[in-house]
Design an enzyme around this catalytic site. Structure first.
Site, PDB file in Angstrom:
ATOM      1  N   GLU A  14       3.577   0.910  -5.214  1.00  0.00           N
ATOM      2  CA  GLU A  14       3.066   0.148  -3.898  1.00  0.00           C
ATOM      3  C   GLU A  14       2.894  -1.072  -3.982  1.00  0.00           C
ATOM      4  OE1 GLU A  14      -0.186   2.363  -1.987  1.00  0.00           O
ATOM      5  OE2 GLU A  14       0.737   4.293  -2.093  1.00  0.00           O
ATOM      6  N   LYS A  36      -2.679   9.949   7.910  1.00  0.00           N
ATOM      7  CA  LYS A  36      -1.299   9.799   7.408  1.00  0.00           C
ATOM      8  C   LYS A  36      -0.526  10.793   8.253  1.00  0.00           C
ATOM      9  CE  LYS A  36      -2.038   8.888   2.532  1.00  0.00           C
ATOM     10  NZ  LYS A  36      -1.996   9.419   1.198  1.00  0.00           N
TER      11      LYS A  36
HETATM   12  P1  PGA Z   1       0.555   9.086  -1.801  1.00  0.00           P
HETATM   13  O1  PGA Z   1      -0.748   9.028  -1.972  1.00  0.00           O
HETATM   14  O2  PGA Z   1       1.468   8.852  -3.077  1.00  0.00           O
HETATM   15  O3  PGA Z   1       0.731  10.706  -1.515  1.00  0.00           O
HETATM   16  O4  PGA Z   1       1.274   8.502  -0.570  1.00  0.00           O
HETATM   17  C1  PGA Z   1      -1.585   7.601  -1.485  1.00  0.00           C
HETATM   18  C2  PGA Z   1      -2.931   7.791  -1.450  1.00  0.00           C
HETATM   19  O5  PGA Z   1      -3.202   9.010  -2.138  1.00  0.00           O
HETATM   20  O6  PGA Z   1      -3.617   7.315  -0.553  1.00  0.00           O
HETATM   21 ZN    ZN Z   2      -5.472   8.627  -1.302  1.00  0.00          ZN
END
Ligand code: PGA
Ligand code: ZN
Length: 433
Positions: free
Chosen positions: A206, A338
């Protein structure tokens, strides 16, 4: 009134920030409005999330999306054509019913979320409004307090440290613009510190620095020093936010800290985190215990929930029923939203609304696999979530989101309000919205 009936729904394969295939949906209406959206992808996923439909096999690591693409251009298009694109609830209900599986396993949560978000964009386009304004339906909105990653770990950095995200929250900022420039100073200072200590090893998934720390605590200490070196008072001007993502290394009440070669039980794990909250200026902790550890979540929340925000991500998977249960059980005091964890706009909004009703903090979030798509920024503002999590302060799939929020702040002009530190949840003082 423009004719907003859907005349065409199609999909194409595009590529995400990890170079993996993903799905872009496009929706056209009779009046000529168009909406487009791309599904993101997680790497540290909750087991109760909507299913990301992938082809399997050996090509592209089994990650291709040709079946999900075919579902959009085929049965989803047939079902949605003729429907009014402004009726988001009916569209999302139709998607859920067509899928029929309860977790989007048949059509793919990646297919449904891309279509659902593309419909929202097309509806906003038809109304001649930016998406955030369309979603706000005339209600007051705020620019969200950002949660921005400085160091990446866990599943996003070869498990170099156990903690997945070490982030900052610019509490004293008076605007989104100021929040970003404060963060930029910390990111620069952190990079300089890492390179001075010979710890710089590139960036994680990220965009945060990929750390070569020898303990989780060292990472926390380095983050405090980066905040100070940037000229800010830790805790007062800039708070620390952690995503432990504990489901990645814990289950059935056992937690394996790989870096420190220790195994903790649920009580010890909660105790270690309570200690971190005392020693470091931590204002928010996400998934402190694993998704199957309601007792541990409750223990941690009872210990520090009056001063620290405790977010359920894998624990709640953007599911309204799980949010309501967590509120009843006192398992956490905030929810991560999300949209692709649940598969439609309507279900994501239901989880957010359930959070607000319970007095929870609400954080709209990106995934570790992202693209140039900026829909989540419009959701964070339009739904007045108060907080936004996008990853770090580098790489354009992240910066595209931060920059979009700057444009929205500018468009609001003198009416722009920044959520700031008030957006953080506290127990039990915080009143339901
Ligand atoms: P992800 O995790 O890799 O599943 O997007 C991000 C998170 O745990 O917030
Ligand atoms: Zn998370």
């Amino acid at each position: 009134m423009p004719d907003t009936s859907i005349v065409n729904v199609k999909a194409r394969r595009v590529w995400d920030s990890r170079g993996r295939p993903t799905i872009e949906a496009e929706v056209h209406t009779a009046c000529g409005s168009v909406g487009r959206a791309i599904a993101p992808a997680g790497a540290s996923r909750g087991s109760r999330e909507a299913i990301d439909l992938r082809d399997g096999g050996v090509r592209l690591g089994g990650l291709d999306v040709s079946r999900a693409v075919a579902h959009v251009s085929g049965e989803i298009a047939r079902r949605l054509c003729g429907m009014d694109v402004t009726r988001q609830l009916e569209i999302d209900q139709a998607l859920c019913a067509l899928d029929g599986s309860g977790n989007k396993a048949r059509l793919g949560g990646n297919a449904t979320v891309a279509v659902s978000m593309a419909c929202a964009h097309a509806a906003a386009h038809a109304a001649g409004e930016p998406l955030w304004r369309h979603l706000a339906e005339g209600q007051p909105v705020r620019l969200p307090l950002p949660e921005i990653q400085i160091f990446g770990g866990g599943a996003h950095a070869g498990r170099r440290i156990d903690i997945q995200d070490l982030m900052v929250m610019p509490l004293s900022a008076g605007s989104f613009d100021e929040a970003l420039s404060m963060t930029a100073e910390v990111y620069r200072a952190a990079g300089a510190l890492m390179s001075e200590h010979g710890l710089l090893q590139g960036v994680a998934d990220e965009g945060g620095f990929w750390p070569a720390f020898s303990s989780n605590e060292e990472a926390l200490e380095m983050l405090v020093r980066a905040i100070e070196r940037a000229g800010y008072r830790p805790g007062e001007q800039i708070g620390i936010s952690l995503d432990i993502a504990a489901s990645e290394f814990g289950r059935q009440g056992r937690y394996r800290l790989a870096l420190e070669e220790r195994e903790l039980d649920s009580v010890e794990m909660a105790g270690m985190l309570v200690e971190w909250c005392r020693r470091f200026p931590v204002v928010s902790v996400e998934d402190p215990l694993a998704e199957d550890d309601t007792a541990g979540m409750g223990l941690f929340t009872a210990a520090v929930g009056d001063t620290v925000q405790i977010i359920g991500d894998d624990y709640l998977v953007t599911n309204a029923a799980l949010v309501r249960a967590a509120a009843q059980e006192g398992a956490c005091n905030a929810v991560l939203i999300k949209p692709n964890q649940v598969g439609t706009m309507t279900e994501a909004l239901a989880a957010l609304s359930a959070g607000k009703r319970a007095g929870f903090g609400t954080v709209v979030s990106a995934r570790s696999g992202e693209t140039e798509d900026v829909t989540i920024v419009h959701l964070a503002v339009g739904w007045d979530a108060g907080q936004l999590k996008v990853g770090s302060f580098a790489r354009s799939e992240r910066m595209a989101k931060w920059n979009e929020a700057l444009r929205i702040e500018e468009a609001l002009g003198s009416q722009a309000r920044f959520a700031g530190r008030d957006a953080l949840a506290r127990n039990p003082a915080r009143k339901p919205a």
